[in-house]
Scaffold this motif. Structure first.
Motif, short mmCIF file in Angstrom:
data_model
loop_
_atom_site.label_atom_id
_atom_site.label_comp_id
_atom_site.label_asym_id
_atom_site.label_seq_id
_atom_site.Cartn_x
_atom_site.Cartn_y
_atom_site.Cartn_z
N THR A 402 -11.69 19.83 5.45
CA THR A 402 -9.88 20.24 5.14
C THR A 402 -9.23 20.01 5.85
O THR A 402 -7.75 20.10 5.25
N GLU A 417 3.30 19.60 14.83
CA GLU A 417 3.19 19.94 13.05
C GLU A 417 2.34 18.92 12.35
O GLU A 417 1.93 17.75 12.79
N ASP A 419 1.11 18.47 8.69
CA ASP A 419 1.77 17.57 7.21
C ASP A 419 1.26 18.82 6.22
O ASP A 419 -0.12 19.16 6.00
N GLU A 420 1.13 18.30 4.42
CA GLU A 420 1.18 19.61 3.19
C GLU A 420 0.00 19.43 3.02
O GLU A 420 -0.89 20.69 3.40
N ARG A 421 -0.84 18.34 4.41
CA ARG A 421 -2.06 18.72 3.41
C ARG A 421 -3.57 19.47 4.97
O ARG A 421 -4.73 19.47 5.14
N GLY A 422 -2.69 19.95 6.10
CA GLY A 422 -3.33 20.64 6.89
C GLY A 422 -4.05 19.66 8.10
O GLY A 422 -4.51 20.14 9.11
N ASN A 423 -3.14 18.37 8.15
CA ASN A 423 -3.36 16.76 9.07
C ASN A 423 -2.42 17.16 9.82
O ASN A 423 -1.57 17.60 9.51
N ALA A 425 0.67 15.36 11.48
CA ALA A 425 2.02 14.81 11.36
C ALA A 425 2.24 13.75 12.07
O ALA A 425 1.70 13.83 13.65
#
Ligand code: SF4
Length: 481
Positions: A402, A417, A419-423, A425
């Protein structure tokens, strides 16, 4: 295109596998040694050298497939090797492990079986190693710049090799005790023997790349301290947070993540153990997850002597008349795939959702309860009255990953930081919000294929090179997502 009628004269023929009864008794690769090369010229001749080669679109590395197919047809191995290595640092890995989106995209697949691109790739690179053509490429001059690469999976290795060859001094940090990441401890020996990694690492060492194993950045060495030591950093630490299954009974003994189970089996092959501390021997095994990692668990359980092996997949089987899922060309066959492990036995159950685990009085898992699921208004929904239980004395969870590991402190110490998927950025040059810190592979893209990981490593290397020198001649086959 050397043989305009090759695809008319020859059908698709792939590498021969050893008999199941023989190969499940050892851990060697499943193919018959030496069986590939004699068929490769004919197979490569089937390539139509398409005006618009869709195989290119399928391959994120931009592999020059029609070119090396032509050289392989002519048995000009040196030229074929040159074209193959022009876009891919590690064809011996992709040729064995990649699910070949290039073959799914091959134009010949419209009305025939596609060209055996993977087999041609493996034949070319194995021949190159065999004949000593794979030599270290030592840079002519050093830049005086230093780079740390965190993670030694395919993405980290590709970035490290590109940057070393560009003249930078590169050190690869790996938290495990051996180099290779998922290639080393996630991929079973029967899919790719580790000797392929070892000789590639020797080549990289000879080129000047340094390796530091047993060092986890964030835990053993603070990320901020690493940043002080190097001019640039590439995070290629993967997406290691495994998806879990929070159903009743999950706490029972005998339920493991695939990445707890597979590495121990690989450590047996490395000589660290005589038998795996998590062994399937004599047990009813259930593998949850129908992808490649699940298939690796299936093949490993067979070789450890499981009493039975059942693999569960929550999605319906394509072409199941109850849940028709069509796969027109060109598509990537992620939903239904038969691997060598599936040829070796076991049962596959589709449209199955685990509802709970049941154990004995000692807290060991004994049964898995499942229910059939179907799509209702676009959502997978359990069908009432379909619950049943199957024996399960060892369960492996192979349901994907995930995102980036937040536990070891790396993300917070750098101040990265997500991203919205938890990776992690990154910008168009693969640089994170922290100047000089780049990210490549699953840590930035999320869980993906080995071929994407190598493409990420190559592309991030260009971003790093530009950052360090102001310009770069290194290729960038992909852009970050
Ligand atoms: Fe050859 Fe298939 Fe690529 Fe066409 S799409 S160039 S037939 S490999």
């Amino acid at each position: 295109m050397a043989d305009p009628k090759g695809f008319l004269n020859h059908g698709r023929e792939v590498a021969k596998t050893r008999p199941v009864g023989e190969r499940v008794r050892d851990w060697n690769e499943v193919y018959v040694p030496g069986s590939l090369l004699p068929i490769i010229s004919k197979q490569a001749s089937r390539c139509m050298d398409c005006g618009i080669p869709f195989c290119h679109n399928g391959c994120p590395l931009g592999n020059l497939i029609p070119e090396w197919n032509d050289y392989a047809y002519r048995e000009d191995w040196a030229a074929a090797y040159d074209r193959l290595h022009a876009t891919n640092n590690f064809p011996e890995f992709t040729g064995r492990l990649c699910p070949a989106p290039c073959e799914s995209a091959c134009v010949l697949g419209i009305n025939q079986s596609p060209v055996t691109i993977k087999n041609v790739e493996v034949a070319i690179i194995d021949k190159a190693w065999e004949t000593g053509a794979v030599a270290p490429q030592v840079p002519e001059r050093l830049s005086g710049k230093t780079v740390a690469v965190i993670g030694s999976g395919p993405s980290g290795l590709a970035a490290a090799q590109q940057l070393t060859r560009a003249g930078h001094t590169v050190a690869v940090y790996e938290r495990a005790d051996r180099v290779g990441g998922l290639l080393r401890y996630g991929i079973p020996e029967f899919k790719m023997e580790k000797r392929h990694i070892n000789r590639r690492i020797e080549q990289m060492r000879a080129e000047g790349t340094r390796f530091r194993t047993g060092v986890e950045i964030g835990r053993d060495l603070k990320a901020t301290d690493l940043k002080k030591r190097y001019d640039a950093i590439v995070i290629a630490a993967g997406a290691t947070t495994a998806r879990d299954l929070p159903v009743p009974g999950r706490e029972l003994k005998g339920i493991y993540q695939a990445m707890e189970f597979l590495p121990l089996a690989n450590k047996v092959q490395e000589g660290d153990y005589v038998t795996s501390p998590i062994s399937a021997e004599g047990k009813h095994v259930v593998v949850i997850g129908g992808g490649d990692t699940g298939a690796d668990c299936v093949g490993t359980a067979h070789r450890q002597g499981a009493a039975s092996v059942t693999q569960l997949e929550i999605m319906p089987r394509p072409n199941d008349e109850r849940h028709p899922v069509s796969q027109p060309w060109p598509t990537f066959p992620i939903l239904y795939k038969v691997t060598s492990a599936h040829e070796e036995g076991g049962e596959r159950i589709y449209s199955a959702s685990t509802t709970r685990f049941e154990g004995d009085e000692d807290g060991n898992v004994q049964w898995l309860h499942l229910a059939e699921v179907e799509f209702v208004d676009g959502k997978l929904t359990q069908k009432p009255g379909t619950e049943r239980k199957i024996p399960a004395q060892l369960v492996t969870l192979a349901m994907g990953f995930t995102g980036t590991d937040r536990e070891n402190g790396l993300v917070d110490q750098f101040g990265l930081e997500l991203d919205e998927r938890g990776n992690i950025a990154r910008d168009a040059d693969f640089q994170t919000n922290v100047p000089g810190v780049f990210v490549a592979g699953d840590a930035g893209r999320g869980q993906s294929l080995i071929v994407w990981a190598i493409a990420e490593g190559r592309s991030a290397a260009r971003g790093v090179d530009r950052h360090l020198t102001g310009a770069s001649d290194l290729p960038a086959p992909i852009r970050p997502t």
